[in-house]
Design an enzyme around this catalytic site. Structure first.
Site, mmCIF file in Angstrom:
data_model
loop_
_atom_site.group_PDB
_atom_site.id
_atom_site.type_symbol
_atom_site.label_atom_id
_atom_site.label_comp_id
_atom_site.label_asym_id
_atom_site.label_seq_id
_atom_site.Cartn_x
_atom_site.Cartn_y
_atom_site.Cartn_z
ATOM 1 N N HIS A 362 18.914 27.213 63.916
ATOM 2 C CA HIS A 362 18.847 28.205 64.987
ATOM 3 C C HIS A 362 20.058 28.134 65.902
ATOM 4 C CE1 HIS A 362 16.177 31.315 66.330
ATOM 5 N NE2 HIS A 362 16.307 30.954 67.579
ATOM 6 N N GLU A 603 11.033 38.021 53.355
ATOM 7 C CA GLU A 603 11.758 36.753 53.434
ATOM 8 C C GLU A 603 11.096 35.630 52.661
ATOM 9 O OE1 GLU A 603 12.085 35.678 57.573
ATOM 10 O OE2 GLU A 603 10.167 36.610 58.048
ATOM 11 N N ASP A 627 15.872 33.156 55.239
ATOM 12 C CA ASP A 627 14.673 32.504 54.716
ATOM 13 C C ASP A 627 14.438 32.850 53.253
ATOM 14 O OD1 ASP A 627 13.481 30.719 56.517
ATOM 15 O OD2 ASP A 627 12.766 32.360 57.772
ATOM 16 N N CYS A 674 18.857 41.895 57.655
ATOM 17 C CA CYS A 674 19.249 41.334 58.952
ATOM 18 C C CYS A 674 19.578 39.850 58.888
ATOM 19 C CB CYS A 674 18.144 41.562 59.993
ATOM 20 S SG CYS A 674 16.594 40.745 59.601
#
Length: 756
Positions: A362, A603, A627, A674
């Site tokens: 992240h 995902e 993912d 995305c």
């Protein structure tokens, strides 16, 4: 053998010096295995030779002087084959190489095992006896096990030695390089600011004491404070606990008053070590000792020692004043929280270096959004010794440099200058249409999460927000934000981009995204409770968030809602029921909101096969390539050990992306992507070739992607992408793409590829 293994590893881990570690190893092994010789040769890449670093049984004068090439002798053979060599009479082997003055003439039997760390041969460890005969299977197994255990210690010790600027042969070492994983592109030159996690015994490293008397006073003061705290707590709880439970506090105080522990720490401080690492070293010895005991009760005492150590360490750390993060600092640490971005103004951070994590952690994703060069997973970096040291961060190749030569510094300074010039050139594309050279429009949107993303995104001419990570505001707080607080955050995003669409992902926690106030502890978090699963199990959280989104969209009507980690149609149906109920409730309350477009993220592998079924329920599809890649390849994207396997241009991922776009087109439903693949110019070209026309990425990558797409023909991209689907190796995919783009006249610098 097991006791010997434990003893050797424990002693080696407690030493700070590579030579001292190796002396311990060879001495212990020679005595414990009843052999006449134990030696360690390490590979020195600066001279391209194996160097005898330690021996017990051969000539001590040869240490550091005897060297072997990568093709010389049995040592080189073991290193080349990367497997043990067990010989009854080494002198009869065709690769035997006699080294005058080493003193190995009397020895016949030889067992040599490679020392390997992350596929890299660090050296070779040997044992020898005078009498001929092969070593037994148990002895060979022990040596292999020990070499595996020592590999990490030796790698770290070599890295620490490199920090001092010396190679194994003792010469000055410049351009010291530590390799990690490229997390965010760019090059930065600046001074390191080390971020140390509080009260973590394992994170404390050796540092020389500036004032031994002051360190001794700090330690004694910390002991006194902890004893006082424990005594006060015991008295406060006296009426609530039974005598046997209160006795635990007496045990803790007794341990602190036992001079055996305190004297051991004091002894290290007097030898010139600062109090924090002296304490950590001693406490780790106690903890390791208790954890090695077979008795369950005594083994549990390791937790007591760990707790006491943390208590004392917290007081020692509190005595050290916080050092403000200077401007243009390179933040260095084991694990850096994304909240650091909320504490610093834009432009304050020059670069980020983490010893854990990967390109899709992240913190790396947020760093890309803010165009901060970042490297993850630099496992061997002795990071705690870098405070105030000048570093170079190469975010393209994933390298950290220390002690630069004049030539290397000039190279990186020129790269920084070229980057600034290229960025200025790209700014001219802000208001230019995003389309291919043959006029096919490609919608380029941005991924956001921080308020600073808004300004950056608008300056890049984004076509909207393809992903607003709603978990980021949650991570910046110490509690769940209220409905009103969330509504203000979402309103700011929606107003900033109106009338352009803003796609907000419902709270996606779990996996690598945790909330301190809502901990999720699981053995396998990426296959556990995360995404839509959490929200459906906590409809109160779902309802508060969707109400806040709907209220924020009042009279703007540019809200799109996205459901994360969907694996089945039933999850979509449950989520839609809550969304419809929220719209109905708000309308009944007099807030005239409309039902927004609702989509799902593809995902996980199951979602790839359910696109047609989803199309009957929702309004759009968005592929989360980060993912999806992780789950298709079974690679934890935060694990640097397997980071080299993670590649969104893997043939399996490309085939899945093709399946999704084909199914979405057949179902008549819009589809976007995305993930970070969209922000990679190579990935963007591939996606356009596969048929994707809506891409969302970090704002820092948007203009570079636009520049490349404006130089290619969509038909040409389709031909290239179709060819890629027949390849079987991600490295071949990337090299094929680069060659095709180079032939098309697109400079490598436009693709984020640095010159050699």
């Amino acid at each position: 053998m097991l006791h010997l293994l434990r003893q050797v590893v424990e002693e080696v881990n407690s030493t700070r010096d590579l030579q001292a570690s190796l002396r311990t190893v060879v001495g212990r092994i020679r005595a414990g295995m009843n052999v006449q010789v134990c030696s360690v040769f390490l590979w020195d890449a600066h001279v391209n030779r194996y160097v005898l670093m330690a021996t017990d049984g051969l000539s001590a004068d040869a240490i550091g002087k005897v060297t072997l090439t990568q093709n010389e002798g049995l040592i080189a053979l073991v290193g080349k084959r990367e497997e043990p060599l067990n010989l009854s009479d080494a002198t009869r082997h065709p690769n035997y190489h006699h080294v005058p003055g080493l003193g190995e003439e009397p020895f016949k039997s030889l067992l040599a095992v490679p020392i390997i760390h992350h596929r890299k041969v660090l050296g070779v460890m040997t044992i020898q006896r005078t009498e001929p005969g092969r070593f037994g299977d148990s002895e060979e197994a022990f040596m292999v096990t020990l070499s595996a255990q020592l590999a990490g210690v030796i790698a770290h010790a070599e890295a620490t030695g490199a920090l001092s600027g010396l190679n194994l042969m003792g010469g000055e070492q410049l351009d010291v390089r530590f390799a990690g994983v490229a997390g965010s592109q760019g090059v930065a030159i600046g001074k390191a600011h080390v971020l140390v996690p509080p009260s973590d015994l394992n994170s404390v490293r050796y540092r020389p004491a500036r004032d031994i008397a002051a360190e001794l006073a700090l330690f004694e003061n910390a002991l006194t404070k902890v004893r006082s705290e424990l005594t006060a707590t015991r008295e406060r709880l006296r009426s609530e606990l039974r005598p046997e439970e209160l006795a635990l506090f007496n045990v803790y105080v007794g341990i602190l008053e036992d001079r055996a522990l305190g004297d051991a720490v004091v002894e290290l401080i007097k030898k010139g070590e600062w109090a924090q690492s002296a304490l950590a070293t001693v406490m780790r010895r106690y903890i390791d000792h208790f954890e090695s005991i077979e008795d369950d009760y005594l083994r549990e005492r390791a937790a007591d020692m760990r707790d006491l150590g943390r208590r004392v360490l917290s007081h020692l750390q509190a005595s050290v004043p916080d050092v403000a993060i200077p401007d243009h600092a390179i933040l260095v640490g084991e694990e850096i929280s994304p909240t650091v971005f909320g504490d610093l103004a834009a432009g304050r951070i020059a670069a980020i270096v983490c010893t854990t994590g990967s390109a899709n952690s992240h913190v790396a994703i947020l760093a890309r959004a803010l165009a901060i060069p970042t490297i993850m997973g630099v496992q061997e970096l002795p990071w705690q010794g870098l405070q105030g040291e000048e570093l170079v961060v190469d975010g393209y190749r994933g390298h950290v440099y220390y002690r630069l030569s004049a030539e290397k510094r000039q190279y990186f300074e020129s790269i920084c200058k070229e980057e600034a010039e290229r960025e200025a050139d790209l700014e001219s594309l802000t208001d230019v249409a995003s389309e291919t050279s043959d006029g096919v429009a490609i919608s380029l949107m941005v991924n956001t999460g921080l308020q600073t993303d808004v300004v950056r995104s608008q300056n890049k001419g984004a076509d909207g927000v393809g992903l607003f990570r709603t978990e980021v505001p949650f991570m910046m707080r110490d509690r769940f934000p209220s409905e009103d607080e969330q509504a203000k955050i979402y309103r700011a995003q929606l107003e900033a981009f109106a009338p352009l669409p803003v796609t907000m992902r419902m709270l996606d926690v779990g996996g690598d995204k945790s909330l301190d106030y809502f901990p999720i502890v699981e053995d396998n978090p990426f296959l556990g409770w995360r995404g839509i699963r959490v929200m459906l199990d906590h409809p109160e959280l779902f309802m508060v968030q969707i109400r806040a989104m709907l209220r924020a969209s009042l009279n703007l009507n540019n809200l799109k809602v996205m459901l994360p980690m969907v694996t089945s149609v039933s999850e979509v149906e449950e989520a839609l029921a809550i969304i419809h109920r929220a719209v109905l409730e708000l309308n009944e309350e007099g807030v005239a909101v409309n039902l927004p477009e609702v989509g799902v993220m593809v995902e996980v592998p199951s979602a790839v096969y359910l696109v047609k079924e989803f199309a009957t329920q929702i309004d759009f599809i968005s592929v989360g390539s980060n993912d999806l890649t992780q789950y298709l390849l079974a690679v934890d994207r935060n694990n640097p050990r397997v980071a080299n396997i993670y590649d969104s241009l893997h043939p399996a991922v490309l085939k899945a992306l093709k399946m999704v776009i084909d199914a979405a087109n057949e179902g008549g439903i819009p589809v976007s992507l995305c993930g970070e693949l969209a922000g990679d110019p190579l990935g963007a070209v591939t996606l356009v070739g596969l048929g994707y026309r809506h891409l969302s990425m970090s704002s820092s990558n948007l203009l570079r992607v636009k520049s490349v797409l404006r130089q290619i023909d969509s038909g040409w991209a389709h031909t290239i992408a179709s060819g890629l689907l027949h390849l079987d190796d991600p490295k071949v995919v990337r090299s094929t793409l680069r060659l095709a783009l180079r032939k098309a006249g697109i400079p490598l610098t436009d693709l984020g590829i640095l010159p050699s």
